[in-house]
Design an enzyme around this catalytic site. Structure first.
Site, mmCIF file in Angstrom:
data_model
loop_
_atom_site.group_PDB
_atom_site.id
_atom_site.type_symbol
_atom_site.label_atom_id
_atom_site.label_comp_id
_atom_site.label_asym_id
_atom_site.label_seq_id
_atom_site.Cartn_x
_atom_site.Cartn_y
_atom_site.Cartn_z
ATOM 1 N N ARG A 19 7.649 101.319 25.702
ATOM 2 C CA ARG A 19 7.703 100.540 26.948
ATOM 3 C C ARG A 19 6.308 100.108 27.430
ATOM 4 O O ARG A 19 6.026 100.042 28.621
ATOM 5 C CB ARG A 19 8.416 101.333 28.047
ATOM 6 C CG ARG A 19 9.899 101.501 27.775
ATOM 7 C CD ARG A 19 10.569 102.229 28.914
ATOM 8 N NE ARG A 19 10.214 103.631 28.947
ATOM 9 C CZ ARG A 19 10.301 104.415 30.020
ATOM 10 N NH1 ARG A 19 10.713 103.907 31.159
ATOM 11 N NH2 ARG A 19 9.972 105.684 29.956
ATOM 12 N N LEU A 21 4.913 97.291 27.565
ATOM 13 C CA LEU A 21 4.836 96.081 28.396
ATOM 14 C C LEU A 21 5.117 96.399 29.859
ATOM 15 O O LEU A 21 4.439 95.917 30.761
ATOM 16 C CB LEU A 21 5.815 95.023 27.859
ATOM 17 C CG LEU A 21 5.743 93.667 28.566
ATOM 18 C CD1 LEU A 21 4.337 93.086 28.522
ATOM 19 C CD2 LEU A 21 6.739 92.689 27.955
ATOM 20 N N ILE A 447 28.536 102.040 51.291
ATOM 21 C CA ILE A 447 29.070 101.818 49.946
ATOM 22 C C ILE A 447 28.949 103.061 49.068
ATOM 23 O O ILE A 447 29.541 103.139 48.000
ATOM 24 C CB ILE A 447 28.388 100.592 49.298
ATOM 25 C CG1 ILE A 447 28.485 99.382 50.232
ATOM 26 C CG2 ILE A 447 28.994 100.243 47.960
ATOM 27 C CD1 ILE A 447 29.904 98.986 50.615
ATOM 28 N N GLY A 448 28.164 104.021 49.472
ATOM 29 C CA GLY A 448 28.152 105.265 48.701
ATOM 30 C C GLY A 448 26.812 105.953 48.635
ATOM 31 O O GLY A 448 26.665 107.094 49.039
ATOM 32 N N TRP A 577 28.719 98.421 31.019
ATOM 33 C CA TRP A 577 27.308 98.811 31.047
ATOM 34 C C TRP A 577 26.953 99.827 29.961
ATOM 35 O O TRP A 577 25.948 100.517 30.048
ATOM 36 C CB TRP A 577 26.929 99.315 32.452
ATOM 37 C CG TRP A 577 26.769 98.166 33.423
ATOM 38 C CD1 TRP A 577 26.675 96.841 33.099
ATOM 39 C CD2 TRP A 577 26.681 98.226 34.848
ATOM 40 N NE1 TRP A 577 26.532 96.083 34.234
ATOM 41 C CE2 TRP A 577 26.526 96.893 35.325
ATOM 42 C CE3 TRP A 577 26.704 99.275 35.779
ATOM 43 C CZ2 TRP A 577 26.408 96.585 36.688
ATOM 44 C CZ3 TRP A 577 26.582 98.959 37.136
ATOM 45 C CH2 TRP A 577 26.429 97.630 37.578
ATOM 46 N N CYS A 659 29.641 94.115 43.906
ATOM 47 C CA CYS A 659 28.436 93.622 44.552
ATOM 48 C C CYS A 659 27.979 92.310 43.954
ATOM 49 O O CYS A 659 26.965 92.236 43.293
ATOM 50 C CB CYS A 659 27.315 94.636 44.501
ATOM 51 S SG CYS A 659 27.242 95.599 43.020
ATOM 52 N N HIS A 710 19.211 94.060 49.597
ATOM 53 C CA HIS A 710 18.175 93.710 48.625
ATOM 54 C C HIS A 710 16.827 93.509 49.297
ATOM 55 O O HIS A 710 15.807 93.389 48.634
ATOM 56 C CB HIS A 710 18.558 92.441 47.872
ATOM 57 C CG HIS A 710 19.867 92.575 47.157
ATOM 58 N ND1 HIS A 710 21.061 92.226 47.739
ATOM 59 C CD2 HIS A 710 20.168 93.060 45.939
ATOM 60 C CE1 HIS A 710 22.041 92.479 46.896
ATOM 61 N NE2 HIS A 710 21.535 92.989 45.803
ATOM 62 N N CYS A 742 25.941 96.658 49.677
ATOM 63 C CA CYS A 742 25.988 97.505 48.479
ATOM 64 C C CYS A 742 25.422 98.872 48.840
ATOM 65 O O CYS A 742 25.131 99.139 50.007
ATOM 66 C CB CYS A 742 25.177 96.841 47.357
ATOM 67 S SG CYS A 742 25.367 97.627 45.740
HETATM 68 N N1 GLN Z 1 28.695 103.563 45.024
HETATM 69 C C1 GLN Z 1 27.586 102.899 44.425
HETATM 70 C C2 GLN Z 1 26.376 103.024 45.332
HETATM 71 O O1 GLN Z 1 26.508 102.976 46.490
HETATM 72 C C3 GLN Z 1 27.855 101.446 44.154
HETATM 73 C C4 GLN Z 1 26.689 100.749 43.507
HETATM 74 C C5 GLN Z 1 26.952 99.353 43.017
HETATM 75 O O2 GLN Z 1 27.933 98.756 43.355
HETATM 76 N N2 GLN Z 1 26.098 98.829 42.200
HETATM 77 O O3 GLN Z 1 25.269 103.116 44.875
HETATM 78 ZN ZN ZN Z 2 27.288 97.087 44.891
#
Ligand code: GLN
Ligand code: ZN
Length: 773
Positions: A19, A21, A447-448, A577, A659, A710, A742
């Site tokens: 890695r 770079l 979201i978590g 993924w 997301c 973000h 997210c």
């Molecule tokens: N539950 C995950 C979090 O909150 C969802 C992440 C995602 O959607 N990329 O991190």
């Molecule tokens: Zn998300």
């Protein structure tokens, strides 16, 4: 036997086996090192790449496959497609400003952050076709002018030449480049710029020819997309112009990531010297192409998988190639650039030895190509040992007990449609759930994940290194979780999460606990820029030996009377993924994962969880390139999600989360997932994407993100209230949940705290003002 069958790579990983770079870039960006050091590292990596290919017997070595950040961004700079906000000079600062945005900030010796000027945002990113590589979206204006402003392909060709390598430069094709681009002007099609772009490419091609290049590879993956007349016309125009304006240079057009199908005649009619075929994704096209191609067209046969990491069964490939070899004018290549696979399997010193013997990374794939070339030119006898080794690895893999779990196979085969159906339809479930939960109107949740602070990451790495005992690490995670629960209660969120402090990554965390997955130590692939990922290797039947999340949920729920959501990653996301086994259809593998997640859902429910979220962040990105293949994919993907979610009682509320923000074309599938609540990213689109969900298109409850995670910015209460008023124009009040876009793991607590306090305040305003439900 044919006399010579050259081996090409089409492109190689550029990030360095260690890695290098990434580290050089980060050091440069942080100001620790200067431009000369960065450029030196880049040159060293290129030289090592060329030397390695030469040593492995690659005949056609590419140049300009290297990039400091992204090859599409390189192309924007090369042709002078630099939006006015970034200035005019095609230098490194401009390049990285386009890649990452510039904040023109620095930290002074007192530790204060000073901003100079407003800074510019980064260009948008998009997926490079259906890979997990993301490129920078070129931006065009209707009066766009192009100019050859950077000479990277020429410079790298000459650099290689000085080192003694006669390379085949690689370019992103002009048509692919324009199609990846976008314009702020509605209704403007960037393809209409092709006539202005052609002279710039022609100029570059002339310079390459005059510098002694005899072949240039031009990547046009648009050939693997559905046929479209404007694209076809642009391809005709461009390649006719090159044939006329750059005589004496051979162009190889590479249409990879799928079969040519309805673009076959188009591809064969281009006045070029060579055509590359993806024979891994579309093996069936070989015979047709051989039959139809003009005899003097060189064909590059992409027969080794450039997208996945499995060792090839070379003898089986030879069975298919031997009948066509007499044609001549053939080259052997991976299906696409090797950019998408890790560099060197030999670095994996901790991998299970059987599994290792079934894999091939970029260097091993070069060896495979060389072996095939020798077998086809000198006869199989010349490489008997290599072929036998490949065959026996394939045999061993097919029958291995590490791969095959009869119990999993029997169970997956016994799935019936009823397993993927909730007991009652949504309206009935919703009534029961509302009676049980008694949540306020506009319920708030997240979201978590909560911030993965430096402390959390240090504790994890200390535990991995053995500096923390399991008990110490566990205690640390419990403290973090408890703090998160207390704080959520304090600010008045309605539905809580445990925070995911124990998770390194939303897929890896589950992969590590499921059977059938393995993890590498060095197998990094580029996701975008300096962000690399190490996808799990999904090699065998998937089962869940024991519960994976129940203890964390139970602990978090024991601390509060508010409901805590169970938090899982969905089967489609785990699949999309990972590097997935190639010996079963993806739909079958996905069903196995779905059953494992279904078991976890059942355990969570049994433990008392009444709300369970199953994230499908990567469902949309698994969409096939061709529309005609969408239905099949969406059918099995939705089915897998439902299989994972449908084992519960009506009173258990299933949440899902996605997301991204393009739902219009797959809304029917999203609705078919039949989740009770979905949370989605909407804040940046100003709720516009909710248009798709209106008009009764979506029956269930929705949490449109009101906080762009973000960005480090803390949104004001009024902004969120405004976004929610836009949402209320499109949805029924009873449908709406309030949450961020997210998970919050990439943010810091300093931003998350005030942002969520504001979010709860926004919810309270709505409740006060519009007293409903
Ligand atoms: N539950 C995950 C979090 O909150 C969802 C992440 C995602 O959607 N990329 O991190
Ligand atoms: Zn998300």
């Amino acid at each position: 036997m044919s006399s010579h069958l050259p081996v090409a790579t089409l492109g190689t990983p550029r990030i360095g086996a260690k890695r290098e770079l990434k580290f050089a870039l980060e050091s440069y960006w942080s100001g620790k090192t200067g431009q000369p050091e960065l450029l030196q590292t880049a040159a060293t990596l290129r030289a090592a790449n060329w030397a390695r290919q030469k040593a492995r017997g690659v005949d056609i070595i590419p140049s300009n496959d290297f990039s400091l950040y992204d090859h599409v961004l390189d192309t924007s700079l090369m042709v002078g497609a630099i939006p006015a906000t970034y200035g005019e000079t095609p230098d490194l600062d401009t390049y990285f400003a386009m890649a990452r945005g510039s904040q023109t900030a620095h930290i002074c010796t007192h530790g204060h952050v000073h901003h100079h000027g407003p800074g510019v945002p980064a260009q948008e990113m998009t997926k490079w076709f259906d890979t997990n590589y993301h490129c920078m979206v070129p931006e065009f204006t209707p009066d766009q002018a192009f100019r050859l402003t950077a000479f990277k392909p020429l410079e790298e060709f000459l650099e290689a030449k000085r080192l003694g390598y006669h390379t085949r430069p690689v370019l992103v094709g002009p048509v692919t480049f324009l199609r990846l681009g976008k314009s702020q002007t509605a209704g403007f099609n960037p393809l209409s710029l092709i006539d202005r772009l052609i002279p710039v490419y022609a100029d570059l091609l002339c310079r390459l020819r005059d510098a002694d290049a005899d072949w240039v590879q031009i990547d046009e993956p648009v050939l693997a997309l559905d046929h479209d007349d404007t694209t076809a016309q642009a391809l005709h125009t461009a390649y006719a112009a090159f044939a006329e304006q750059v005589p004496g240079l051979n162009l190889l057009v590479a249409g990879y990531f799928g079969g040519l199908e309805d673009n076959l005649d188009l591809a064969l009619s281009l006045p070029v010297a060579g055509l590359h075929l993806d024979l891994v994704r579309a093996p069936q096209q070989l015979d047709t192409v051989i039959a139809k191609a003009p005899a003097d067209l060189t064909l590059s046969l992409g027969i080794i998988d450039g997208r996945n990491i499995w060792r090839a069964d070379l003898a089986a490939i030879l069975d298919g190639l031997e009948p066509v070899i007499a044609r001549g004018k053939l080259q052997l290549a991976p299906s696409c650039s090797l950019l998408h696979v890790p560099i060197d399997l030999d670095l994996e010193d901790k991998l299970d030895l059987d599994l290792k013997s079934w894999l091939a990374f970029s260097l091993q794939k070069m060896d495979e190509l060389k072996t095939l070339s020798l077998a086809l030119t000198e006869g199989r006898g010349a490489v008997r040992a290599e072929l036998a080794a490949a065959t026996s690895a394939a045999e061993a893999r097919r029958w291995s007990r590490k791969v095959n779990d009869p119990a999993v196979q029997i169970r997956a085969n016994a799935v019936i449609p009823a397993h993927s159906r909730r007991k009652s339809p949504f309206p009935d479930r919703a009534r029961l759930q509302h009676n049980d939960f008694k949540l306020p109107a506009f319920p708030t949740t997240t979201i978590g994940s909560f911030p993965q602070t430096a402390e959390v990451r240090h504790a994890r790495s200390a535990f991995t290194k053995g500096d923390l005992t399991a008990a110490q690490y566990d205690a640390f995670l419990k403290t973090e979780t408890e703090r998160a629960i207390r704080w959520q209660e304090e600010i008045g969120l309605d539905v809580l999460v445990h925070g995911e402090f124990e998770r390194n990554d939303m897929v890896q965390y589950f992969g590590e606990q499921l059977s059938g997955f393995a993890f590498t130590r060095h197998a990094w692939v580029q996701s975008y820029g300096s962000r690399y990922v190490r996808p799990p290797v999904l090699f065998g039947d998937v089962a869940r030996p024991q519960s994976m999340t129940v203890e964390w949920w139970r602990y978090a729920q024991s601390l509060t009377d508010k409901p805590v959501k169970g938090m899982l990653t969905g089967p489609v996301t785990i699949l999309n993924w990972s590097f997935v086994r190639d010996d079963l259809p993806r739909a079958t593998v996905c069903r196995q994962i779905a059953l494992a997640i279904r078991d976890e859902v059942a355990d969570l429910e049994f433990a008392g969880a009444r709300m369970i979220q199953i994230d499908e962040a990567a469902l949309r990105e698994g969409l096939p390139l061709r529309r005609g293949d969408w239905d099949t994919y969406l059918t099995w993907a939705v089915e897998a999600f439902r299989l994972s979610a449908s084992g519960v009682a009506d009173t258990t509320q299933i949440h899902t989360h996605m997301c991204y923000s393009e739902f219009n074309d797959i809304l029917e599938a999203i609705a078919a997932m039949d989740a009770d609540v979905i949370s989605i990213e909407t804040s940046r689109s100003k709720m516009e994407l909710l248009d798709a969900f209106t008009a009764g298109n979506y029956p269930a409850e929705i949490g449109p993100g009101v906080y762009d995670i973000h960005s480090p910015r803390v949104p004001e209460v009024s902004e969120m209230v405004h976004l929610l008023s836009l949402a209320r124009q499109r949805l029924d009040d009873g449908q709406i949940w309030i949450n961020p876009d997210c998970g919050l793991k990439t943010r810091g607590w300093a931003e998350v705290r005030p942002a969520l306090v504001n979010m709860v305040a926004a919810a309270n305003q709505l409740r006060g003002r519009f007293d409903c439900v």
